[in-house]
Write an enzyme that holds these catalytic residues in place. Structure first.
Site, short mmCIF file in Angstrom:
data_model
loop_
_atom_site.label_atom_id
_atom_site.label_comp_id
_atom_site.label_asym_id
_atom_site.label_seq_id
_atom_site.Cartn_x
_atom_site.Cartn_y
_atom_site.Cartn_z
N THR A 97 26.38 23.28 -92.43
CA THR A 97 26.06 24.29 -93.44
C THR A 97 24.56 24.59 -93.41
O THR A 97 23.77 23.79 -92.89
CB THR A 97 26.43 23.80 -94.87
OG1 THR A 97 25.54 22.72 -95.21
CG2 THR A 97 27.87 23.35 -94.97
N ALA A 130 35.37 14.05 -93.95
CA ALA A 130 34.11 14.02 -93.17
C ALA A 130 33.75 15.43 -92.76
O ALA A 130 34.13 15.90 -91.69
CB ALA A 130 34.27 13.12 -91.95
N GLU A 169 29.48 24.80 -88.21
CA GLU A 169 28.46 24.17 -87.31
C GLU A 169 27.29 23.62 -88.10
O GLU A 169 26.12 23.75 -87.70
CB GLU A 169 28.02 25.13 -86.20
CG GLU A 169 28.96 25.05 -85.03
CD GLU A 169 28.45 25.63 -83.74
OE1 GLU A 169 27.28 25.45 -83.42
OE2 GLU A 169 29.26 26.28 -83.06
N ARG A 176 27.28 61.29 -95.83
CA ARG A 176 27.70 61.30 -97.24
C ARG A 176 26.67 62.07 -98.09
O ARG A 176 25.48 61.76 -98.07
CB ARG A 176 27.79 59.84 -97.73
CG ARG A 176 28.01 59.68 -99.22
CD ARG A 176 29.38 60.12 -99.65
NE ARG A 176 29.64 59.81 -101.06
CZ ARG A 176 30.68 60.26 -101.73
NH1 ARG A 176 31.56 61.05 -101.13
NH2 ARG A 176 30.86 59.95 -103.00
N GLY A 193 31.44 52.87 -103.10
CA GLY A 193 32.83 52.44 -103.24
C GLY A 193 33.58 52.34 -101.93
O GLY A 193 34.36 51.40 -101.73
N GLN A 215 15.21 57.36 -101.21
CA GLN A 215 14.29 56.31 -100.77
C GLN A 215 14.88 54.90 -101.00
O GLN A 215 14.69 53.99 -100.18
CB GLN A 215 12.97 56.44 -101.52
CG GLN A 215 11.87 55.59 -100.92
CD GLN A 215 10.58 55.68 -101.72
OE1 GLN A 215 10.58 55.56 -102.94
NE2 GLN A 215 9.49 55.92 -101.03
N SER A 224 38.87 25.50 -85.09
CA SER A 224 38.90 26.91 -84.70
C SER A 224 39.52 27.06 -83.32
O SER A 224 39.31 26.22 -82.45
CB SER A 224 37.48 27.48 -84.67
OG SER A 224 36.94 27.51 -85.96
N THR A 248 35.24 17.83 -87.62
CA THR A 248 35.50 17.78 -89.07
C THR A 248 36.82 17.08 -89.40
O THR A 248 37.80 17.21 -88.67
CB THR A 248 35.53 19.22 -89.62
OG1 THR A 248 34.32 19.87 -89.24
CG2 THR A 248 35.66 19.26 -91.13
C1 FAD Z 1 36.63 29.05 -90.83
C2 FAD Z 1 36.12 27.70 -90.48
C3 FAD Z 1 36.16 27.28 -89.17
C4 FAD Z 1 35.69 26.02 -88.82
N1 FAD Z 1 35.80 25.60 -87.52
C5 FAD Z 1 35.48 24.32 -87.21
C6 FAD Z 1 35.70 23.81 -85.88
O1 FAD Z 1 36.14 24.53 -84.98
N2 FAD Z 1 35.42 22.53 -85.64
C7 FAD Z 1 34.94 21.68 -86.60
O2 FAD Z 1 34.71 20.52 -86.32
N3 FAD Z 1 34.73 22.12 -87.87
C8 FAD Z 1 34.98 23.41 -88.18
N4 FAD Z 1 34.77 23.88 -89.46
C9 FAD Z 1 34.29 22.94 -90.47
C10 FAD Z 1 32.85 23.16 -90.89
O3 FAD Z 1 31.96 22.78 -89.88
C11 FAD Z 1 32.65 22.39 -92.21
O4 FAD Z 1 33.37 23.12 -93.21
C12 FAD Z 1 31.20 22.24 -92.59
O5 FAD Z 1 30.55 21.33 -91.74
C13 FAD Z 1 31.01 21.77 -94.04
O6 FAD Z 1 31.80 20.69 -94.34
P1 FAD Z 1 32.72 20.72 -95.66
O7 FAD Z 1 33.51 21.98 -95.62
O8 FAD Z 1 33.47 19.46 -95.72
O9 FAD Z 1 31.71 20.83 -96.85
P2 FAD Z 1 31.03 19.59 -97.62
O10 FAD Z 1 30.39 18.69 -96.64
O11 FAD Z 1 32.03 19.02 -98.56
O12 FAD Z 1 29.89 20.34 -98.43
C14 FAD Z 1 30.10 20.98 -99.69
C15 FAD Z 1 28.76 21.58 -100.13
O13 FAD Z 1 27.81 20.51 -100.31
C16 FAD Z 1 26.66 20.77 -99.51
N5 FAD Z 1 26.14 19.49 -98.99
C17 FAD Z 1 26.82 18.47 -98.44
N6 FAD Z 1 26.00 17.48 -98.08
C18 FAD Z 1 24.75 17.89 -98.41
C19 FAD Z 1 23.45 17.33 -98.29
N7 FAD Z 1 23.26 16.12 -97.74
N8 FAD Z 1 22.39 18.04 -98.73
C20 FAD Z 1 22.56 19.28 -99.27
N9 FAD Z 1 23.76 19.86 -99.43
C21 FAD Z 1 24.84 19.17 -99.00
C22 FAD Z 1 27.15 21.65 -98.37
O14 FAD Z 1 26.07 22.41 -97.80
C23 FAD Z 1 28.15 22.52 -99.10
O15 FAD Z 1 27.47 23.56 -99.75
C24 FAD Z 1 35.18 25.16 -89.81
C25 FAD Z 1 35.10 25.60 -91.14
C26 FAD Z 1 35.57 26.85 -91.48
C27 FAD Z 1 35.50 27.28 -92.92
#
Ligand code: FAD
Length: 415
Positions: free
Chosen positions: A388, A129, A386, A267, A363, A278, A157, A125
């Site tokens: 979204t 990108a 890994e 509780r 709560g 239920q 991470s 990341t």
């Molecule tokens: C706590 C944490 C630990 C992490 N650790 C690592 C790590 O060790 N190594 C590493 O490389 N990365 C790591 N990441 C990064 C993580 O993999 C990215 O955050 C993730 O891939 C999403 O990228 P972004 O945050 O830029 O979101 P964006 O790509 O900006 O996405 C924003 C939103 O748009 C949606 N979206 C984007 N493109 C599309 C599409 N084509 N179709 C539909 N929806 C879309 C996404 O699903 C999301 O809901 C970590 C992230 C966090 C929060």
């Protein structure tokens, strides 16, 4: 499930469970509050030889596969999803090297990752990108016997606690996605440093750092596989590692459910245990049904991955070639769709289950002195990292449509 396990797998689960209950669970709250790196507990995981469970014996591993990785991880994640993240990121680095490394690279890095002596991390990341890894801006320029890396990665991470990093950079920006390559970078290399440490909602025992590359010279031999193969490396690793995120969801959901069940049994409201209402019982039933569906899908997938990968790993080691070459020679099936399904199902389930656990507890479930809110906070990121869950669904749908188009609806996993 317990009946499906071999003697060795049962022993591994027992070992991981004991470690989880005695060492990880008691430390979970402390490291969540302080956000310190949990070195003493990582040391306990190391001593229990759990870092070795999925790697071949040649490198000091215990000869297991993705199934063993998930069985051990499930127990640890039940106790705390964040502390064992160092194990998770080390598996990402080790699997990258196992699948794409040359024999020399395997010998150089895998033994230390198998023993846990050195921790691994995997950082693709960048600020610009995220989901779109093809937008990678970090560059790697060949200069004699070295590559010189420049750029900024983020969200790494395990951050500065790791020592062996898989980093992605473009060796040929004009080729776009096909210009991206994967490298192994060791901590301490001049020009490789860390920027800010993120302050997070959950997973607070697992540090997340910016990585800064400024004229970072690494030996040419640190290139994984070949120039331009970076996104192949990432995808092939994710095919194997996404079950590891799925099991993080299942483990934490089970941990939250155990705490919730203990609470709702004792509780009392309206003169009776709240578990006897239920409405509460049905929530509990739905939660555990989702966990068991997830486990069935997950372990069916990991066993299929292991059946397919084992011959390729053996051939790669025997013929002294990268395992990826052996996979091509053996026409080893890929599990992009199945691994994605595991990740989507189990991590969406984890988010819903932890939400429902808070609801069942009322709560107290919202309070930081009670364990359930931490599982809820830790669960959220599983739907994000890994790839979204939206991206997973894109990939799953694309594979389904491709399969339909080629009329090859072959079932990779026999029923
Ligand atoms: C706590 C944490 C630990 C992490 N650790 C690592 C790590 O060790 N190594 C590493 O490389 N990365 C790591 N990441 C990064 C993580 O993999 C990215 O955050 C993730 O891939 C999403 O990228 P972004 O945050 O830029 O979101 P964006 O790509 O900006 O996405 C924003 C939103 O748009 C949606 N979206 C984007 N493109 C599309 C599409 N084509 N179709 C539909 N929806 C879309 C996404 O699903 C999301 O809901 C970590 C992230 C966090 C929060």
């Amino acid at each position: 499930m317990a009946n499906d396990l071999t003697e060795e797998q049962r022993a591994l689960v027992e070992l991981a469970r004991e470690l989880a209950q005695k060492k990880i669970k008691p430390a979970a709250r402390h490291y969540d509050e302080t956000e310190e790196f949990p070195w003493p507990v990582v040391d306990d995981i190391r001593k229990a030889d759990i870092f070795a469970c999925y790697l071949p014996e040649e490198f000091g591993g215990l000869g297991g596969g993705v199934t063993e990785l998930c069985l051990a991880a499930e127990e640890m994640y039940k106790a705390c999803p964040a502390i064992p993240m160092a194990f998770g990121t080390t598996t990402l680095a080790a699997v990258s090297i196992l699948l794409f490394g040359s024999p020399a690279q395997r010998q150089r890095w895998l033994p230390d990752l198998a023993s846990g002596k050195r921790l691994g991390a995997f950082n693709i990341t960048e600020p610009g990108a995220g989901s779109d890894a093809t937008a990678t801006k970090t560059t790697a320029r060949l200069d004699g016997d070295h590559y010189v890396l420049d750029g900024n990665k983020n969200f790494c991470s395990t951050g500065e606690a790791a020592e062996v990093y898989i980093l992605f950079a473009s060796t040929n920006p004009s080729r776009g996605a096909r210009g991206i390559s994967a490298f192994v970078v060791e901590k301490g290399t001049p020009g490789f440093s860390f920027g800010k440490k993120e302050r997070k909602m959950g997973m607070r025992a697992s540090p997340t750092y910016d990585v800064v590359l400024q004229g970072c010279r690494i030996p040419k031999d640190n290139l994984l596989y070949a120039e331009g193969y970076g996104l192949f490396v990432a995808q092939a690793v994710f095919d194997v590692s996404r079950p590891g995120v799925a099991v993080q969801g299942l483990g934490l959901a089970e941990g939250a459910l155990d705490a919730t069940t203990d609470y709702i049994r004792q509780r009392k409201q309206f003169g009776q245990s709240v578990s006897s209402f239920q409405a509460i019982g049905h929530m509990l039933a739905d939660c555990w049904t989702a966990v068991e569906c997830g486990r069935a899908l997950l372990y069916r997938t990991t066993r299929a991955i292991d059946r397919a990968m084992k011959p390729a790993i053996e051939k790669g080691l025997r013929d002294a070639v990268p395992v990826f070459d052996a996979m091509k020679a053996l026409d080893t099936p890929r599990f992009t769709k199945e691994a994605g399904m595991c990740k989507v199902f189990c991590t969406d389930a984890a988010m819903k289950i932890t939400t429902d656990c808070i609801q069942m507890c009322g709560g107290i479930g919202y309070m930081r002195d009670f364990p359930v809110e931490k599982y809820f906070r830790d669960a959220k990121v599983l739907q994000i990292y890994e790839g979204t869950n939206q991206i997973q669904r894109n990939e799953i749908a694309m594979m389904l449509i491709k399969e339909a188009a080629s009329r090859s609806r072959r079932t990779i996993i026999p029923a």
